[in-house]
Scaffold this motif. Structure first.
Motif, PDB file in Angstrom:
ATOM      1  N   GLN A 167       3.735  -3.199 -11.136  1.00 63.32           N
ATOM      2  CA  GLN A 167       2.470  -2.489 -10.963  1.00 63.32           C
ATOM      3  C   GLN A 167       2.179  -2.407  -9.477  1.00 63.32           C
ATOM      4  OE1 GLN A 167      -1.805  -3.975 -11.775  1.00 63.32           O
ATOM      5  NE2 GLN A 167      -1.011  -3.247 -13.736  1.00 63.32           N
ATOM      6  N   ILE A 168       2.145  -1.175  -8.958  1.00 62.53           N
ATOM      7  CA  ILE A 168       2.010  -0.975  -7.520  1.00 62.53           C
ATOM      8  C   ILE A 168       0.995   0.134  -7.216  1.00 62.53           C
ATOM      9  CG2 ILE A 168       4.334  -1.767  -6.967  1.00 62.53           C
ATOM     10  CD1 ILE A 168       5.193   1.182  -6.765  1.00 62.53           C
ATOM     11  N   GLU A 169       0.402   0.054  -6.030  1.00 59.61           N
ATOM     12  CA  GLU A 169      -0.426   1.155  -5.561  1.00 59.61           C
ATOM     13  C   GLU A 169       0.485   2.355  -5.325  1.00 59.61           C
ATOM     14  OE1 GLU A 169      -3.290   2.455  -1.809  1.00 59.61           O
ATOM     15  OE2 GLU A 169      -2.772   0.340  -2.044  1.00 59.61           O
ATOM     16  N   MET A 170       0.095   3.491  -5.883  1.00 56.05           N
ATOM     17  CA  MET A 170       0.900   4.699  -5.688  1.00 56.05           C
ATOM     18  C   MET A 170       0.011   5.934  -5.775  1.00 56.05           C
ATOM     19  SD  MET A 170       4.009   6.326  -7.923  1.00 56.05           S
ATOM     20  CE  MET A 170       5.113   4.941  -7.717  1.00 56.05           C
ATOM     21  N   HIS A 171       0.143   6.788  -4.789  1.00 52.50           N
ATOM     22  CA  HIS A 171      -0.525   8.088  -4.714  1.00 52.50           C
ATOM     23  C   HIS A 171       0.226   8.866  -3.650  1.00 52.50           C
ATOM     24  CE1 HIS A 171      -2.320   6.160  -1.216  1.00 52.50           C
ATOM     25  NE2 HIS A 171      -2.762   5.200  -2.022  1.00 52.50           N
ATOM     26  N   PRO A 172      -0.034  10.163  -3.495  1.00 56.55           N
ATOM     27  CA  PRO A 172       0.748  10.930  -2.522  1.00 56.55           C
ATOM     28  C   PRO A 172       0.682  10.419  -1.078  1.00 56.55           C
ATOM     29  CG  PRO A 172      -0.267  12.429  -4.050  1.00 56.55           C
ATOM     30  CD  PRO A 172      -0.828  11.052  -4.348  1.00 56.55           C
ATOM     31  N   LEU A 188       3.025  14.735   1.276  1.00 61.63           N
ATOM     32  CA  LEU A 188       1.795  14.214   1.876  1.00 61.63           C
ATOM     33  C   LEU A 188       1.923  12.737   2.257  1.00 61.63           C
ATOM     34  CD1 LEU A 188      -0.852  15.768  -0.569  1.00 61.63           C
ATOM     35  CD2 LEU A 188      -0.169  16.609   1.695  1.00 61.63           C
ATOM     36  N   ASP A 189       3.047  12.121   1.910  1.00 59.42           N
ATOM     37  CA  ASP A 189       3.226  10.677   2.117  1.00 59.42           C
ATOM     38  C   ASP A 189       3.003  10.294   3.579  1.00 59.42           C
ATOM     39  OD1 ASP A 189       3.822   8.015   1.770  1.00 59.42           O
ATOM     40  OD2 ASP A 189       5.956   8.317   1.401  1.00 59.42           O
ATOM     41  N   LYS A 190       2.076   9.373   3.775  1.00 66.05           N
ATOM     42  CA  LYS A 190       1.775   8.845   5.105  1.00 66.05           C
ATOM     43  C   LYS A 190       2.132   7.354   5.186  1.00 66.05           C
ATOM     44  CE  LYS A 190      -2.307  11.862   5.195  1.00 66.05           C
ATOM     45  NZ  LYS A 190      -2.003  12.881   6.163  1.00 66.05           N
ATOM     46  N   ASN A 191       2.648   6.826   4.064  1.00 66.06           N
ATOM     47  CA  ASN A 191       2.993   5.413   3.959  1.00 66.06           C
ATOM     48  C   ASN A 191       1.807   4.519   4.335  1.00 66.06           C
ATOM     49  OD1 ASN A 191       4.844   3.411   3.217  1.00 66.06           O
ATOM     50  ND2 ASN A 191       5.385   3.034   5.352  1.00 66.06           N
ATOM     51  N   ILE A 192       0.630   4.881   3.821  1.00 66.78           N
ATOM     52  CA  ILE A 192      -0.557   4.078   4.116  1.00 66.78           C
ATOM     53  C   ILE A 192      -1.175   3.512   2.840  1.00 66.78           C
ATOM     54  CG2 ILE A 192      -1.153   5.207   6.294  1.00 66.78           C
ATOM     55  CD1 ILE A 192      -3.290   6.795   4.767  1.00 66.78           C
ATOM     56  N   ILE A 193      -1.547   2.262   2.934  1.00 68.65           N
ATOM     57  CA  ILE A 193      -2.233   1.572   1.846  1.00 68.65           C
ATOM     58  C   ILE A 193      -3.712   1.926   1.937  1.00 68.65           C
ATOM     59  CG2 ILE A 193      -2.881  -0.709   0.961  1.00 68.65           C
ATOM     60  CD1 ILE A 193      -0.234  -1.709   2.353  1.00 68.65           C
ATOM     61  N   LEU A 194      -4.271   2.390   0.835  1.00 69.54           N
ATOM     62  CA  LEU A 194      -5.688   2.722   0.817  1.00 69.54           C
ATOM     63  C   LEU A 194      -6.506   1.703   0.031  1.00 69.54           C
ATOM     64  CD1 LEU A 194      -5.460   6.585   0.337  1.00 69.54           C
ATOM     65  CD2 LEU A 194      -5.963   5.327   2.431  1.00 69.54           C
ATOM     66  N   ASN A 195      -5.858   0.963  -0.833  1.00 69.52           N
ATOM     67  CA  ASN A 195      -6.542  -0.016  -1.661  1.00 69.52           C
ATOM     68  C   ASN A 195      -6.283  -1.402  -1.072  1.00 69.52           C
ATOM     69  OD1 ASN A 195      -7.455  -1.726  -3.707  1.00 69.52           O
ATOM     70  ND2 ASN A 195      -6.858  -0.302  -5.308  1.00 69.52           N
ATOM     71  N   HIS A 196      -7.095  -1.791  -0.122  1.00 68.65           N
ATOM     72  CA  HIS A 196      -6.909  -3.077   0.557  1.00 68.65           C
ATOM     73  C   HIS A 196      -7.498  -4.193  -0.298  1.00 68.65           C
ATOM     74  CE1 HIS A 196      -5.448  -1.116   4.146  1.00 68.65           C
ATOM     75  NE2 HIS A 196      -6.387  -0.220   3.951  1.00 68.65           N
ATOM     76  N   GLN A 197      -6.637  -5.000  -0.864  1.00 67.39           N
ATOM     77  CA  GLN A 197      -7.100  -6.014  -1.805  1.00 67.39           C
ATOM     78  C   GLN A 197      -7.246  -7.405  -1.209  1.00 67.39           C
ATOM     79  OE1 GLN A 197      -5.444  -5.958  -5.647  1.00 67.39           O
ATOM     80  NE2 GLN A 197      -5.894  -3.809  -5.921  1.00 67.39           N
ATOM     81  N   LYS A 198      -7.062  -7.538   0.088  1.00 66.44           N
ATOM     82  CA  LYS A 198      -7.209  -8.853   0.714  1.00 66.44           C
ATOM     83  C   LYS A 198      -8.592  -9.436   0.437  1.00 66.44           C
ATOM     84  CE  LYS A 198      -6.570 -11.432   4.943  1.00 66.44           C
ATOM     85  NZ  LYS A 198      -6.142 -11.434   6.326  1.00 66.44           N
ATOM     86  N   GLU A 199      -9.606  -8.571   0.392  1.00 68.49           N
ATOM     87  CA  GLU A 199     -10.965  -9.058   0.134  1.00 68.49           C
ATOM     88  C   GLU A 199     -11.110  -9.671  -1.259  1.00 68.49           C
ATOM     89  OE1 GLU A 199     -13.554  -5.259  -0.865  1.00 68.49           O
ATOM     90  OE2 GLU A 199     -12.070  -4.816   0.684  1.00 68.49           O
ATOM     91  N   TYR A 200     -10.270  -9.231  -2.216  1.00 63.18           N
ATOM     92  CA  TYR A 200     -10.335  -9.775  -3.574  1.00 63.18           C
ATOM     93  C   TYR A 200      -9.457 -11.012  -3.736  1.00 63.18           C
ATOM     94  CZ  TYR A 200     -12.218  -5.119  -4.313  1.00 63.18           C
ATOM     95  OH  TYR A 200     -12.938  -3.975  -4.210  1.00 63.18           O
TER      96      TYR A 200
END
Length: 157
Positions: free
Chosen positions: A39-44, A138-150
């Motif tokens: 289960q991984i973060e994935m979007h364009p 559109l891939d920018k290789n950027i994480i948008l869902n930063h879960q460190k806070e959780y």
């Protein structure tokens, strides 16, 4: 250590869906019970194509979480996504969900609004191969869902 504990949980029939990126190549060098799902973060904007292909080659199914991205500057607001959505008479969210699905992934978008949840199921249409490539571009290789806070630590390390 972590994978050894997962194996114990599997042995005791406890179902676990980790929301972090395992170093899959390393994992396959020693695991006796391979993972069934990653289960991984994935979007364009964070397409993860190499990881997706690696998982497919090893028979590991990929579940895409956060397929709509996150924040005010994610793929949900992207002009290319909007253009494809307009062409199909769909919302940008439906295009992003469908893009993940056509890549062979199961998708778990988040919403608390009844109308959006219903809308998220209305994705039984096809994107053309050129649209799929355009969205993957559109891939920018950027994480948008930063879960460190959780979690309290960087799960993407």
């Amino acid at each position: 250590m972590l994978w050894k504990n997962f194996k114990k949980w599997v042995s005791s029939s406890l179902l676990v869906y980790p929301k972090f990126h395992c170093h899959m190549l390393d994992l396959f060098s020693y695991c006796k019970i391979p993972p069934a799902v990653n289960q991984i973060e994935m979007h364009p904007y964070y397409a993860r194509t190499d990881l997706l292909e690696f998982c497919k080659s090893r028979g590991v199914h990929v579940t895409a979480y956060s397929p709509l991205g996150s924040g005010k500057h994610g793929p949900l607001q992207d002009e290319t996504v909007a253009k494809v959505a307009k062409k199909h008479g769909k919302t940008p969210a439906q295009i992003l969900i469908r893009w993940c699905m056509q890549r062979g992934c199961s998708v778990i978008p988040k919403s608390v609004k009844k109308e959006r949840i219903k809308e998220n199921f209305d994705v039984l249409f096809e994107l053309s191969s050129s649209e799929m490539k355009e969205l993957e571009g559109l891939d920018k290789n950027i994480i948008l869902n930063h879960q460190k806070e959780y979690w309290g630590f960087n799960i993407h390390a």
